[in-house]
Design an enzyme around this catalytic site. Sequence first.
Site, PDB file in Angstrom:
ATOM      1  N   CYS A 259       2.730   1.781  -1.036  1.00 14.66           N
ATOM      2  CA  CYS A 259       4.122   2.206  -1.242  1.00 14.66           C
ATOM      3  C   CYS A 259       4.865   1.202  -2.126  1.00 14.66           C
ATOM      4  O   CYS A 259       4.607   1.121  -3.319  1.00 14.66           O
ATOM      5  CB  CYS A 259       4.800   2.409   0.115  1.00 14.66           C
ATOM      6  SG  CYS A 259       6.284   3.432   0.029  1.00 14.66           S
ATOM      7  N   HIS A 351       1.030   6.267   2.460  1.00 14.29           N
ATOM      8  CA  HIS A 351       0.826   5.486   3.678  1.00 14.29           C
ATOM      9  C   HIS A 351      -0.504   5.838   4.330  1.00 14.29           C
ATOM     10  O   HIS A 351      -0.608   6.837   5.038  1.00 14.29           O
ATOM     11  CB  HIS A 351       1.960   5.766   4.677  1.00 14.29           C
ATOM     12  CG  HIS A 351       3.278   5.205   4.269  1.00 14.29           C
ATOM     13  ND1 HIS A 351       3.848   4.127   4.911  1.00 14.29           N
ATOM     14  CD2 HIS A 351       4.138   5.558   3.288  1.00 14.29           C
ATOM     15  CE1 HIS A 351       5.021   3.843   4.338  1.00 14.29           C
ATOM     16  NE2 HIS A 351       5.201   4.705   3.354  1.00 14.29           N
ATOM     17  N   GLU A 353      -1.865   4.430   6.855  1.00 17.09           N
ATOM     18  CA  GLU A 353      -1.787   4.330   8.318  1.00 17.09           C
ATOM     19  C   GLU A 353      -1.264   5.630   8.926  1.00 17.09           C
ATOM     20  O   GLU A 353      -1.622   6.004  10.030  1.00 17.09           O
ATOM     21  CB  GLU A 353      -0.907   3.150   8.738  1.00 17.09           C
ATOM     22  CG  GLU A 353       0.572   3.419   8.796  1.00 17.09           C
ATOM     23  CD  GLU A 353       1.214   3.625   7.433  1.00 17.09           C
ATOM     24  OE1 GLU A 353       2.299   4.219   7.370  1.00 17.09           O
ATOM     25  OE2 GLU A 353       0.633   3.179   6.416  1.00 17.09           O
TER      26      GLU A 353
END
Length: 387
Positions: A259, A351, A353
Amino acid sequence: MAGSEPAVLVLEDGTRYVGRAYGAVGTTFGEAVFSTGMTGYQETLTDPSYAGQIVLMTAPHIGNTGMNDEDMESRQIWVAGYVVREPSRVVSNFRAQRSLDDDLVAQGIVGISGIDTRAVTRHIRAAGAMRSGIFSGQDFALSDGEQLEQVRSATGMAGRNLSAEVSTPEPFTVPAVGEKVGSVAVLDLGVKTSTLNNLAARGLDVHVLPQMVTARDVLELEPSALFFSNGPGDPGASDKHVELLQEVLRAGIPYFGICFGNQLLGRALGLGTYKLPFGHRGINQPVLDKRTGRVEITAQNHGFAVEAPIEGTFDSPAGFGRVEVSHFSLNDNVVEGLNCLDLNAFSVQYHPEAAAGPHDANYLFDRFLAMITEQGTETTSAQKEGE
């Protein structure tokens, strides 16, 4: 549950949406953006990348799963304001410890409900993200002109550095899970707990550092790699972070950024960044991995992007060798990843995660680990040859 007091969302262009107060009562200002996720509102609210933004949820019904301590992505809610169409009247999830409204009130997050969020979303898609304000309580009685003047006087996102507001004030370490294979220095520009857990789960001691540290501070840790996290603000206002990254890259330390960390790698390589019309936010953004040809559905939250050619390779203007765009958005061809061909460095704009999902991009943590272990093997071999 939404209050009975009236509230109004006012956009910079003078557009107004009248509804009811939700969460705390008062006045707040921020950049109006929309998130397309149908779930994961707790992760959105506690993602530091949303600092300075009034977040509108496009899903019409929000709050039914309540809030809990386990799914917090950071120490608090970061959004400047919150906009929903229909707040849930009850909490029906067995994991809930309290209601969403409870947390919004407790943390002073001013919100609004009962407006046509579809209409607001369509307007932002056409006109672009813009400054906005939510007014409830005594400021609801201000004239339309007074409210609009306050909105237009608020600080915009362009040129704004918010790292100091969201970063950890003190360094801390998340120990490796299982057998330790290395360590990673994480520059906390607004990092999420899920990111730290994913790194630790791969056998890495995770040293989380405040955003004001220097390259010397990083190198003194002798980390196996450097990681730049997600975060809010304009990458063009983060010169010191860019200089830190350039110095660490020259030292040969492997790097992975997500990001904001992707945008800062772009700047470190000598590329430009620019503000997107309304950004990418939500957990259903399609991205093409050029290396595999696979389409990934990704979680994203960014309002800025890197300027780089989608096809072919090019030389880093800052002298870091050959670079390629590794991923791009299938919605608008925005750069979604960079890969350095002469350095152990790569990044993605989304992202991996991805709490609360999807998990299509989780493999990127494994790619990072492979880079670290390969670098360690090469270093060990070189040392033996030197002996």
